[in-house]
Design a protein around this motif. Structure first.
Motif, PDB file in Angstrom:
ATOM      1  N   CYS A 159       0.845  -1.202   0.000  1.00  0.00           N
ATOM      2  CA  CYS A 159       0.000   0.000   0.000  1.00  0.00           C
ATOM      3  C   CYS A 159       0.875   1.246   0.000  1.00  0.00           C
ATOM      4  CB  CYS A 159      -0.927  -0.004   1.207  1.00  0.00           C
ATOM      5  SG  CYS A 159      -2.038  -1.434   1.240  1.00  0.00           S
TER       6      CYS A 159
ATOM      7  N   GLY B   4       0.592  -6.923  11.192  1.00  0.00           N
ATOM      8  CA  GLY B   4       1.769  -7.131  10.357  1.00  0.00           C
ATOM      9  C   GLY B   4       2.123  -5.854   9.627  1.00  0.00           C
ATOM     10  N   GLY B   5       2.566  -6.025   8.417  1.00  0.00           N
ATOM     11  CA  GLY B   5       2.489  -7.129   7.494  1.00  0.00           C
ATOM     12  C   GLY B   5       1.121  -7.807   7.450  1.00  0.00           C
TER      13      GLY B   5
ATOM     14  N   GLN C 274      -5.899  -7.875   5.643  1.00  0.00           N
ATOM     15  CA  GLN C 274      -6.564  -7.119   4.587  1.00  0.00           C
ATOM     16  C   GLN C 274      -7.600  -7.911   3.806  1.00  0.00           C
ATOM     17  OE1 GLN C 274      -3.231  -7.793   4.762  1.00  0.00           O
ATOM     18  NE2 GLN C 274      -2.281  -7.837   2.756  1.00  0.00           N
TER      19      GLN C 274
ATOM     20  N   LYS D 250      -8.534  -2.760   0.899  1.00  0.00           N
ATOM     21  CA  LYS D 250      -7.827  -1.513   0.601  1.00  0.00           C
ATOM     22  C   LYS D 250      -8.472  -0.695  -0.518  1.00  0.00           C
ATOM     23  CE  LYS D 250      -4.830  -2.222   3.812  1.00  0.00           C
ATOM     24  NZ  LYS D 250      -5.768  -2.695   4.847  1.00  0.00           N
TER      25      LYS D 250
END
Ligand SMILES: C[S@@+](CC[C@H](N)C(=O)[O-])C[C@H]1O[C@@H](n2cnc3c(N)ncnc32)[C@H](O)[C@@H]1O
Ligand SMILES: Nc1nc2[nH]cc(C(=O)O)c2c(=O)[nH]1
Ligand code: SF4
Ligand SMILES: [Mg+2]
Length: 240
Positions: free
Chosen positions: A37, A81-82, A109, A128
């Motif tokens: 990202c 994390g990650g 995610q 995302k």
């Protein structure tokens, strides 16, 4: 026993984001991510800058370290994390933590499934938006949400918003999964700023903007709007 790549273990602190915001918790941050990202506040987990700090640990070693720094002052651990969902062998830590009567949270995610998701008490899936530069695979996300829903897991969706296109994406995600508790989170676009006062003013202004647009959107009546509480308190500091 197989080892888990760990970048940070810290706490106790407050969970600064999402469905259990304010909850006293310890953090484990694993190394490696399948995304990149553009605005990632934890890029050291995947961009190579943290590679010398990665420690390969067994579940028992992670538990020892948590106890060493947290003592008796915690009963909740957040795994972030990650992308921890890359690590099948996290199951060993999860089973150990359950034996110790520790509640578990996960930040991921929604790009990979693990069967150990079913054992997480507070699971946050954070797909995302366009500003990240990543594309959501909705076939995978649909499957993850179906599996969690089937077993009545406690989980939520959290979308970080930086701009109007991100907000439109958030609307789309909420509409697709209307039964899943939905959180909007303020994006921090100044992740290297060391001036906490300046950052605080910026983040509060962005929070107000996000509140304002949400209040005026009929498709967003059941959502919660949150800042990153830890960023308001500690700025961009790591390990808090
Ligand atoms: C660092 S990520 C790690 C877990 C997982 N990879 C994920 O993205 O969900 C943890 C959370 O921080 C959020 N985040 C990362 N960078 C951010 C930023 N600059 N501003 C606001 N939230 C951010 C992510 O969207 C995610 O919800
Ligand atoms: N206090 C605190 N809360 C958090 N919630 C999610 C975090 C993360 O980086 O995943 C985080 C973090 O790094 N610190
Ligand atoms: S998915 Fe999470 S850890 Fe990976 S790059 Fe994006 S925000 Fe960072
Ligand atoms: Mg963070």
């Amino acid at each position: 026993m197989s080892k888990i790549p760990v970048l940070e273990i810290f706490g106790p602190t407050i969970q600064g984001e999402g469905m259990v915001v304010g909850r006293k918790t310890m953090f484990i941050r694993t190394a490696g991510c399948d995304y990149r990202c553009s605005w990632c506040d934890s890029a050291f987990t995947w961009d190579g800058t943290g590679k010398d700090d990665i420690v390969l640990m067994t579940a028992e070693e992670i538990w020892e370290r948590l106890y060493e720094i947290g003592g008796d002052c915690f009963d909740h651990v957040t795994i972030s994390g990650g992308n921890p969902a890359l690590l099948t062998n996290l199951i060993h830590f999860i089973e150990l933590a359950k034996k110790k009567k520790i509640q578990l949270a996960l930040e991921t995610q929604g790009s990979k499934w693990q069967d150990w998701f079913w054992q997480i008490d507070d699971l946050t899936i954070s797909p995302k938006p366009p500003s990240s530069g990543m594309n959501t695979n909705f076939t995978i996300l649909d499957d993850i949400i179906e599996r969690l829903t089937e077993k009545n897991n406690v989980f939520s969706l959290k979308v970080v918003v930086f701009n109007e296109a991100d907000y439109e994406y958030a609307k789309l995600v909420h509409k697709r999964y209307p039964q899943v508790p939905f959180y909007l989170q303020v994006g921090n676009d100044d992740i290297t700023n060391g001036n906490n006062e300046e950052l605080l003013q910026k983040l509060l202004a962005k929070y107000e903007w996000l509140i304002d647009i949400t209040m005026n959107t009929k498709e967003m009546n059941a959502v919660r709007v949150l800042p990153q509480l830890h960023a308001l308190v500690w700025g961009n500091k790591r390990g808090v």
